[in-house]
Every structure is written in structure tokens, then in C-alpha cells.
Design a protein around this motif. Structure first.
Motif, mmCIF file in Angstrom:
data_model
loop_
_atom_site.group_PDB
_atom_site.id
_atom_site.type_symbol
_atom_site.label_atom_id
_atom_site.label_comp_id
_atom_site.label_asym_id
_atom_site.label_seq_id
_atom_site.Cartn_x
_atom_site.Cartn_y
_atom_site.Cartn_z
ATOM 1 N N VAL A 15 64.239 -3.145 2.071
ATOM 2 C CA VAL A 15 64.543 -4.369 1.406
ATOM 3 C C VAL A 15 65.877 -4.264 1.016
ATOM 4 C CG1 VAL A 15 63.725 -5.823 -0.308
ATOM 5 C CG2 VAL A 15 62.078 -5.253 1.455
ATOM 6 N N PRO A 16 66.144 -3.309 0.077
ATOM 7 C CA PRO A 16 67.393 -3.347 -0.435
ATOM 8 C C PRO A 16 68.685 -3.176 0.387
ATOM 9 C CG PRO A 16 66.145 -1.856 -1.430
ATOM 10 C CD PRO A 16 65.434 -2.249 -0.335
ATOM 11 N N PHE A 17 68.487 -2.627 1.450
ATOM 12 C CA PHE A 17 69.499 -2.596 2.631
ATOM 13 C C PHE A 17 69.471 -3.661 3.216
ATOM 14 C CE2 PHE A 17 70.525 -1.877 7.025
ATOM 15 C CZ PHE A 17 71.618 -1.130 6.840
ATOM 16 N N ILE A 18 68.657 -4.581 3.448
ATOM 17 C CA ILE A 18 68.684 -6.009 4.249
ATOM 18 C C ILE A 18 69.116 -6.723 2.986
ATOM 19 C CG2 ILE A 18 67.429 -7.944 4.859
ATOM 20 C CD1 ILE A 18 65.083 -5.800 6.025
ATOM 21 N N LEU A 19 68.680 -6.687 1.696
ATOM 22 C CA LEU A 19 69.568 -7.776 0.810
ATOM 23 C C LEU A 19 71.030 -7.304 0.847
ATOM 24 C CD1 LEU A 19 66.871 -8.087 -1.945
ATOM 25 C CD2 LEU A 19 67.632 -9.741 -0.476
ATOM 26 N N MET A 20 71.371 -6.088 0.673
ATOM 27 C CA MET A 20 72.617 -5.669 0.683
ATOM 28 C C MET A 20 73.421 -6.424 1.742
ATOM 29 S SD MET A 20 73.102 -2.069 -0.797
ATOM 30 C CE MET A 20 73.709 -1.257 0.380
ATOM 31 N N GLU A 21 72.904 -6.091 2.964
ATOM 32 C CA GLU A 21 73.676 -6.594 4.285
ATOM 33 C C GLU A 21 73.695 -8.150 4.253
ATOM 34 O OE1 GLU A 21 75.055 -3.816 5.589
ATOM 35 O OE2 GLU A 21 75.197 -5.506 7.114
ATOM 36 N N ILE A 22 72.650 -9.029 3.747
ATOM 37 C CA ILE A 22 72.665 -10.195 3.902
ATOM 38 C C ILE A 22 73.810 -10.681 2.876
ATOM 39 C CG2 ILE A 22 71.419 -12.440 3.131
ATOM 40 C CD1 ILE A 22 68.953 -11.127 4.268
ATOM 41 N N SER A 23 73.813 -9.936 1.552
ATOM 42 C CA SER A 23 74.715 -10.559 0.479
ATOM 43 C C SER A 23 75.949 -9.985 0.789
ATOM 44 C CB SER A 23 74.320 -10.016 -0.783
ATOM 45 O OG SER A 23 74.522 -8.578 -0.931
ATOM 46 N N SER A 24 76.363 -9.042 1.548
ATOM 47 C CA SER A 24 77.798 -8.743 1.843
ATOM 48 C C SER A 24 78.306 -9.757 2.841
ATOM 49 C CB SER A 24 77.991 -7.272 2.001
ATOM 50 O OG SER A 24 77.335 -6.936 3.644
ATOM 51 N N GLY A 25 77.403 -10.109 3.937
ATOM 52 C CA GLY A 25 77.657 -11.015 4.967
ATOM 53 C C GLY A 25 77.781 -12.477 4.277
ATOM 54 N N PHE A 26 76.896 -12.668 3.403
ATOM 55 C CA PHE A 26 77.356 -13.795 2.838
ATOM 56 C C PHE A 26 78.235 -14.014 1.892
ATOM 57 C CE2 PHE A 26 76.448 -16.505 -1.102
ATOM 58 C CZ PHE A 26 76.113 -17.901 -0.424
ATOM 59 N N LYS A 27 78.543 -13.035 1.504
ATOM 60 C CA LYS A 27 79.866 -13.104 0.448
ATOM 61 C C LYS A 27 81.421 -12.972 1.441
ATOM 62 C CE LYS A 27 81.982 -9.862 -2.885
ATOM 63 N NZ LYS A 27 81.740 -8.433 -3.458
ATOM 64 N N PHE A 28 81.080 -12.489 2.460
ATOM 65 C CA PHE A 28 82.215 -12.463 3.555
ATOM 66 C C PHE A 28 82.238 -13.901 4.113
ATOM 67 C CE2 PHE A 28 83.540 -12.466 8.004
ATOM 68 C CZ PHE A 28 84.694 -11.764 7.817
ATOM 69 N N HIS A 29 81.373 -14.295 4.638
ATOM 70 C CA HIS A 29 81.450 -15.659 5.143
ATOM 71 C C HIS A 29 81.592 -16.699 4.160
ATOM 72 C CE1 HIS A 29 79.228 -13.657 8.615
ATOM 73 N NE2 HIS A 29 80.136 -14.273 9.103
ATOM 74 N N PHE A 30 81.180 -16.501 3.108
ATOM 75 C CA PHE A 30 81.486 -17.356 1.797
ATOM 76 C C PHE A 30 82.934 -17.539 1.685
ATOM 77 C CE2 PHE A 30 82.190 -18.263 -2.581
ATOM 78 C CZ PHE A 30 81.538 -19.569 -2.760
ATOM 79 N N LYS A 31 83.567 -16.368 1.532
ATOM 80 C CA LYS A 31 84.938 -16.428 1.370
ATOM 81 C C LYS A 31 85.908 -16.906 2.198
ATOM 82 C CE LYS A 31 87.058 -12.983 -1.820
ATOM 83 N NZ LYS A 31 87.611 -11.596 -2.139
ATOM 84 N N LEU A 219 83.993 -7.492 5.843
ATOM 85 C CA LEU A 219 84.885 -7.117 4.679
ATOM 86 C C LEU A 219 85.946 -8.245 4.380
ATOM 87 C CD1 LEU A 219 85.466 -4.703 2.801
ATOM 88 C CD2 LEU A 219 87.344 -3.845 4.339
ATOM 89 N N PHE A 220 85.913 -8.494 3.057
ATOM 90 C CA PHE A 220 86.956 -9.423 2.827
ATOM 91 C C PHE A 220 87.226 -9.285 1.143
ATOM 92 C CE2 PHE A 220 88.639 -13.967 2.979
ATOM 93 C CZ PHE A 220 89.936 -13.857 2.297
ATOM 94 N N THR A 221 87.863 -8.419 0.760
ATOM 95 C CA THR A 221 88.559 -8.048 -0.729
ATOM 96 C C THR A 221 89.692 -8.430 -0.599
ATOM 97 O OG1 THR A 221 88.542 -5.777 -0.078
ATOM 98 C CG2 THR A 221 86.394 -6.284 -0.965
#
Ligand SMILES: CCCCCCCCCCCCCCCCC(=O)SCCNC(=O)CCNC(=O)[C@H](O)C(C)(C)COP(=O)(O)OP(=O)(O)OC[C@H]1O[C@@H](n2cnc3c(N)ncnc32)[C@H](O)[C@@H]1OP(=O)(O)O
Ligand SMILES: CCCCCCCC/C=C\CCCCCCCC(=O)OC[C@@H](O)COP(=O)(O)O
Length: 276
Positions: A15-31, A219-221
Motif C-alpha cells: 500500500v505505501p509503495f503504491i501510494l508513493m508511486e501514485i503520488s510521485s506520478g501525480f506530482k510529476f504529471h501535476f507539475k 521525475l520533475f524536481t
């Protein structure tokens, strides 16, 4: 019972792995969406400024556009370390070639854009809403990449306009975005153009963005991009027969600089650098 434990333990890790994946993916696409939205918004703001100042489609609008686009880097934590700006100080027209990694390159382009410089772009960009409008107002030259003969005749007209209107033309000779950590083989249009207009070529190299922008890794930092403007390459006296050599020479020089700026060991690719 054992099966239940296995299920709970797997969930605990999964669950944390999936959440991390979703959130980093989300962050990337959001940016990315945020970047496109900012481009659309800034273009919509800059268009009336261009129209009021210069009246219509003219390269003079590039001054306004570059000033506005230069503010974008502060929103995305991108910084530029520029070397060799003095190499842009030449009298008259020239062809500028640079590597093209992503849509973020618009920030790097506008950071150092010299005066009276227009870009060659794919014609699809014309339909990108307010961004299309701002590229039109800035004098961007559109080509249809799928029709080489059309692209060639447009480039021939551009060669004339460069001389008559004292224009610099910026071309991405890879012909498409490429975030692979290496340069693609170069298309030949830029080199034909330089020869037809008998103007020098100025190569510009941007270091690899992959350490902070990587579509494959979502990745988009923020990060620093090193930029180097290389000394001009003369084309006077060269003919059509020299195009392949010239293309390969520019590719090799830029590739070496690209690896150096990206802090990667230079790998010789040992094959022809021209697109076939
Ligand atoms: C205010 C806020 C705003 C926020 C938004 C920011 C907006 C900012 C505005 C700035 C906008 C910038 C936009 C940038 C957009 C970047 C792009 O769109 S990149 C994509 C488009 N660009 C290119 O494709 C340029 C590079 N491509 C070429 O130069 C190509 O050569 C080509 C002219 C498109 C032709 O394509 P292709 O047929 O695939 O290419 P080749 O293999 O090179 O050529 C085949 C053949 O033809 C010969 N040849 C090529 N060009 C010429 C020519 N001009 N004259 C004569 N002959 C030519 C070539 O030699 C080949 O023949 P050969 O026998 O094999 O040698
Ligand atoms: C009403 C219509 C609404 C349309 C909405 C369009 C959404 C797009 C909005 C903003 C995009 C901002 C992009 C800035 C300019 C990018 C120029 C660019 O980098 O083009 C890519 C081109 O070099 C190569 O293309 P390909 O890699 O071959 O593909």
C-alpha cells in the motif's frame, strides 16, 4: 491463517509503495500540467502586450516573449549557468543549432535568445491555443516535418529572409524532443540553410536534464542546467557536397560538449551521425 498473515504483510508493504508511486506520478504529471498551464497563461498575457507594442507578427515581439518566459524558471526551480554568450556577438545573420530534450527547453531558449532570432518549429505548435498565437506573433517559422519538399521550400525562403531582414534562425537539428541522455543524429535542414544563406553556424549545448527531469522515472524536481554557446563555425565557400561532413562535425563537437556538461564520460558511438 498463514495465508491471511501473508496477505496483511504484503498489503503493509504494497500500500505505501503504491501510494508513493501514485503520488510521485501525480506530482510529476501535476507539475507538467502546471508548466503547460503557465505557458498558456503567460502567452495569453503576452499576446496583447505584443499586439499593443508592435502591432502584429514580428521578430521584435521575441523581446517581450523572452522577458516573460524568463520568469518561468522561478516557478519550477530551474537555474541556468551560461558560458560563451560573447559568441553570439556577431554582425548579421546566423543559424543557431541546439539540442532539444523536452518542452522545458523553452526556458533555456528564452534565457539566452539573442536579438532578432526566430525559431523553426513543427506546424502543430500553431494550434496550441495561446502558445500557438504567441509563436505566430513572435515570427516562428512553421514546417511540415512529414513533407520534406514543403519544408525545403520554406527553408529556401527563410534563407532569403535571413539576409534581407537580418535574422538569426534557431533550429533543433535533432528534429524532435530527446531525453535519452545522448544526442540523436542530426537532420540536415539547418546545414542546408546555413549554406544557402552563406552564414555561420553557432552551436549551443544544454546539459542533460535527466537528473531532475525524467519522464520515464516520473521525475520533475528543480535543478541547474549548464549552457554553453560555442564559437561560430564558418560556412563560407562550402558547397552542397560538404553538407554531410559539416553535419557530422557539428554533431561530434556538440556531443562532446553535451557529455562534458552533463558530467558523463564521453562515449564514441562510432557510426554516422547524420539522419538517413
Ligand atoms: C510568453 C509565454 C510563452 C510560453 C511558450 C513559449 C513559446 C516560445 C516561442 C518559441 C517557440 C520555439 C519552438 C520550438 C519548437 C521546436 C520544434 O518544433 S522541433 C521540430 C521541428 N524542427 C525541425 O524538424 C528542424 C530540424 N529538421 C530538419 O532540419 C529536417 O532536415 C527537415 C528540413 C524538416 C526535413 O526533414 P527530413 O526529410 O526528415 O530530413 P533529412 O533527412 O535531414 O533530409 C532528407 C533529404 O533532404 C535534404 N534536405 C533537407 N533539408 C534541405 C534543404 N533545406 N534544402 C535542400 N535539401 C534539403 C537532405 O540533405 C536529405 O537528402 P540526402 O540526399 O539524404 O542528403
Ligand atoms: C484551444 C486549444 C488548446 C490547445 C492546448 C495545447 C496545450 C499545450 C499547451 C502548452 C504547451 C507549452 C509548450 C511550450 C512550447 C513547446 C515547444 C516544443 O517543445 O515543441 C515540441 C517540438 O519541439 C518537438 O515535438 P516532438 O517531440 O516531435 O513532438
Amino acid at each position: 491463517m498463514d495465508l491471511w498473515w501473508l496477505l496483511w504483510i504484503s498489503l503493509l508493504f504494497l500500500v505505501p509503495f503504491i501510494l508513493m508511486e501514485i503520488s510521485s506520478g501525480f506530482k510529476f504529471h501535476f507539475k507538467l500540467v502546471y508548466y503547460c498551464a503557465m505557458c498558456l497563461l503567460l502567452s495569453a498575457l503576452a499576446a496583447p502586450m505584443c499586439l499593443l507594442t508592435n502591432g502584429g507578427r514580428t521578430v521584435n515581439n521575441m523581446r517581450i516573449i523572452s522577458r516573460v518566459v524568463r520568469t518561468l524558471k522561478y516557478f519550477f526551480g530551474v537555474r541556468f549557468e551560461v558560458k560563451g554568450l560573447e559568441n553570439f556577438q556577431i554582425d548579421g545573420p546566423c543559424v543557431i543549432i541546439s539540442n532539444h530534450q523536452s518542452i522545458l527547453d523553452m526556458m533555456g531558449l528564452m534565457e539566452i535568445l539573442p536579438d532578432r532570432c526566430v525559431q523553426i518549429a513543427k506546424k502543430e505548435l500553431m494550434y496550441a491555443g495561446s502558445v500557438g498565437l504567441i509563436t505566430y506573433l513572435g515570427g516562428v517559422i512553421y514546417i511540415n516535418r512529414k513533407r520534406t519538399s514543403d519544408a525545403k521550400s520554406i527553408m529556401a525562403a527563410v534563407a532569403q529572409a535571413m539576409i534581407s531582414d537580418n535574422l538569426k534562425v534557431w533550429i533543433y537539428p535533432e528534429g524532435t524532443r530527446n531525453n535519452s541522455g545522448d544526442l540523436l543524429p542530426f537532420k540536415k535542414g539547418a546545414f542546408h540553410l546555413a549554406l544557402q544563406a552563406q552564414v555561420p553556424i553557432i552551436p549551443v549545448v544544454y546539459s542533460s536534464l535527466t537528473s531532475f527531469y525524467n519522464q520515464k522515472k516520473n521525475l520533475f524536481t528543480g535543478g541547474t542546467v549548464k549552457v554553453e554557446i560555442l564559437p561560430k563555425i564558418d560556412t563560407s565557400g562550402l558547397t552542397e557536397n560538404d553538407i554531410t561532413d559539416l553535419t557530422e562535425r557539428c554533431h561530434q563537437t556538440m556531443r562532446q560538449v553535451f557529455f562534458r556538461l552533463s558530467n558523463k564520460p564521453y562515449e564514441s558511438n562510432g557510426q554516422s551521425n547524420c539522419a538517413q
